[in-house]
Design an enzyme around this catalytic site. Structure first.
Site, short mmCIF file in Angstrom:
data_model
loop_
_atom_site.label_atom_id
_atom_site.label_comp_id
_atom_site.label_asym_id
_atom_site.label_seq_id
_atom_site.Cartn_x
_atom_site.Cartn_y
_atom_site.Cartn_z
N GLY A 127 0.96 -1.18 0.01
CA GLY A 127 -0.10 -0.14 -0.07
C GLY A 127 0.98 1.17 -0.10
N ASN A 140 1.51 3.31 -2.40
CA ASN A 140 0.93 4.16 -3.40
C ASN A 140 -0.01 5.43 -2.79
OD1 ASN A 140 -0.69 1.92 -3.37
ND2 ASN A 140 -2.01 3.30 -4.62
N TYR A 177 -13.38 -5.04 10.34
CA TYR A 177 -12.13 -4.16 10.41
C TYR A 177 -11.62 -4.37 11.78
CZ TYR A 177 -9.19 -0.29 10.12
OH TYR A 177 -7.97 0.70 10.25
N GLY A 236 1.02 4.84 3.85
CA GLY A 236 2.20 4.20 3.21
C GLY A 236 3.06 4.98 2.25
N SER A 241 -4.54 -0.80 14.33
CA SER A 241 -5.44 0.43 14.53
C SER A 241 -6.04 0.24 15.86
CB SER A 241 -6.73 0.42 13.53
OG SER A 241 -7.79 1.08 14.02
N1 NAP Z 1 -6.41 6.80 8.19
C1 NAP Z 1 -6.68 6.29 9.26
O1 NAP Z 1 -7.24 6.93 10.05
C2 NAP Z 1 -6.01 4.96 9.69
C3 NAP Z 1 -6.17 4.51 11.23
C4 NAP Z 1 -5.73 3.28 11.84
C5 NAP Z 1 -4.93 2.52 10.90
N2 NAP Z 1 -5.08 2.75 9.62
C6 NAP Z 1 -4.32 1.81 8.84
O2 NAP Z 1 -3.31 2.19 8.05
C7 NAP Z 1 -3.11 1.70 6.97
C8 NAP Z 1 -3.18 2.26 5.75
O3 NAP Z 1 -4.21 3.33 5.44
P1 NAP Z 1 -4.31 4.65 4.79
O4 NAP Z 1 -5.24 5.30 5.68
O5 NAP Z 1 -3.31 5.19 4.43
O6 NAP Z 1 -5.38 4.38 3.69
P2 NAP Z 1 -5.10 4.34 2.12
O7 NAP Z 1 -4.75 5.76 1.80
O8 NAP Z 1 -6.71 4.20 1.48
O9 NAP Z 1 -4.14 3.23 1.64
C9 NAP Z 1 -4.40 1.87 1.66
C10 NAP Z 1 -3.59 1.32 0.62
O10 NAP Z 1 -3.76 -0.22 0.82
C11 NAP Z 1 -3.96 -0.51 -0.68
N3 NAP Z 1 -4.77 -1.68 -0.72
C12 NAP Z 1 -6.30 -1.93 -0.41
N4 NAP Z 1 -6.50 -3.31 -0.68
C13 NAP Z 1 -5.60 -3.83 -1.17
C14 NAP Z 1 -5.22 -5.09 -1.83
N5 NAP Z 1 -6.06 -6.17 -1.78
N6 NAP Z 1 -4.04 -5.35 -2.18
C15 NAP Z 1 -2.98 -4.41 -2.03
N7 NAP Z 1 -3.10 -3.33 -1.59
C16 NAP Z 1 -4.29 -2.83 -1.22
C17 NAP Z 1 -4.55 0.51 -1.22
O11 NAP Z 1 -4.31 0.41 -2.72
P3 NAP Z 1 -5.31 1.44 -3.70
O12 NAP Z 1 -4.47 2.59 -3.92
O13 NAP Z 1 -5.25 0.50 -5.08
O14 NAP Z 1 -6.77 1.42 -3.08
C18 NAP Z 1 -3.65 1.70 -0.56
O15 NAP Z 1 -2.37 1.75 -1.25
C19 NAP Z 1 -4.12 0.49 6.76
O16 NAP Z 1 -3.84 -0.68 7.04
C20 NAP Z 1 -5.23 0.99 7.89
O17 NAP Z 1 -6.16 0.17 8.22
C21 NAP Z 1 -5.38 4.00 9.07
#
Ligand code: NAP
Length: 322
Positions: free
Chosen positions: A38, A40, A197, A44, A169
């Site tokens: 992730g 991109n 989740y 990440g 999380s």
């Molecule tokens: N944002 C928050 O408030 C928050 C809070 C607690 C924990 N987190 C955790 O932090 C991590 C990163 O999340 P983020 O907030 O940065 O969200 P994000 O911007 O949506 O990033 C998620 C990433 O995961 C990739 N992904 C989703 N499904 C996938 C699959 N089947 N195979 C490979 N890659 C996949 C997405 O790819 P695409 O670009 O193709 O969709 C994207 O690159 C996650 O594990 C999330 O649960 C986030």
């Protein structure tokens, strides 16, 4: 005049407070390979920028390689004097075949890797099953990383020091052992997307604990991190935030209490760089923190690892890798 200064000062104090911890480690990562799933998007992607500044060679493991290519170009454009390399590789965690192909490719191209950051994830995804027959949030956030990690252990074991960082999380606190079993065994009565989740993140912390125990005599540290509440595209399926009107109403509060991706990646960065050699722990705001009592329970962690193995064992041979 005085009132506006006071309001400004309070707003600044609150923004600083909710921005959370900042990683102060000065460790360099020159010549070390870091794999970010992730990489991109969101947290990440922000992490990829930060470790490029430390000289790391980066593998962006992406479902969407075009977006990964854009991230690579942005890093190369904006990080001055970058000496590492960036590889963009396809990985879909919803397909075990894709995980196997990705791992085999890495094994053929790299002699060792320093770190695996299991960052990819989905939140509040509409309920469905993957092509492998698992609940989609559970496979993306937990079963996929579980299989990927085991496949990459041989490469991590070849590095003098190695780290695995699992992005969890605080949502893990909202579920119980009943939910954990119901979602894992794909029982239809589990209650909601939010439960799926929370279960996936509880599962990841339990995995972190048990894997750290299994790897305790090796060079590999395994930790889970809570990035905090971060403004990213992960909320695209969550009605209160995917609706533009509702989002606009919340915006004045969100800019104060929600982190930006740079702030959100700080605890991941800290877990990669810190000289503290703790393993099997949970980090929050760049500090060691306590997860929920269920997530901290050794017996549940061990039993859940075995249950996961029963479900996915046919996809790899753990005896030789762990
Ligand atoms: N944002 C928050 O408030 C928050 C809070 C607690 C924990 N987190 C955790 O932090 C991590 C990163 O999340 P983020 O907030 O940065 O969200 P994000 O911007 O949506 O990033 C998620 C990433 O995961 C990739 N992904 C989703 N499904 C996938 C699959 N089947 N195979 C490979 N890659 C996949 C997405 O790819 P695409 O670009 O193709 O969709 C994207 O690159 C996650 O594990 C999330 O649960 C986030």
């Amino acid at each position: 005049m005085r009132a506006s200064i006071l309001i400004g000062a309070v707003a600044y104090g609150l923004i600083k407070y909710f921005a959370g911890g900042v990683c102060r480690c000065s460790t360099r990562l020159d010549d070390l390979v870091v794999v970010i799933t992730g990489g991109n998007s969101g947290i990440g992607e922000a992490l990829a920028f930060e470790i490029a500044k430390k000289g790391a060679t980066i593998v962006l493991a992406c479902r969407n390689v075009e977006k990964g290519g854009n991230t690579k170009l942005e890093i190369l454009k904006s990080v001055k004097n970058y000496t590492g390399k960036i590889y963009v590789k396809h990985l879909d965690l919803c397909s075990i075949q894709s995980i196997v192909n990705f791992s085999e490719q890495l094994k053929s191209e790299f002699n060792e890797i320093f770190a695996l950051v299991n960052c990819a994830g989905v939140f509040y995804h509409p309920q469905s099953l993957t092509q492998d027959g698992f609940e989609i949030t559970l496979q993306t956030n937990y079963l996929g990383p579980f299989i990927l990690t085991h496949h990459l252990l041989p490469l991590l074991q070849k590095s003098v020091h190695a780290r695995i960082v699992n992005v969890a999380s605080e949502a893990h606190r909202n579920v119980n052992v009943y939910d954990l079993k119901a979602v894992t065994q794909c029982q239809s009565e589990f209650r909601s997307h939010f439960v799926a989740y929370g279960v996936s993140k509880l599962a990841l912390i339990l995995f972190t604990k048990e894997l750290a125990k299994k790897l305790s005599n090796t060079n590999i540290l395994v930790n889970a991190v809570n990035p905090g509440n971060v403004e990213t595209p992960i909320y695209r399926y969550f009605p209160p935030l995917s609706n533009p009107w509702l989002y606009a109403l919340q915006w004045p509060i969100r800019i104060v209490v929600v982190k930006n991706p740079f702030q959100g990646c700080q605890t991941l960065l800290h877990a990669l760089l810190t000289s503290n050699r703790s393993t099997g722990q949970y980090y929050s705001d760049c500090k060691l923190s306590l997860p929920s009592p269920i997530a901290g329970n050794d017996k549940i962690a061990s039993e859940y690892y075995d249950l996961t193995l029963q479900i996915v064992a046919k996809y790899f041979n753990t005896e030789s890798e762990c």
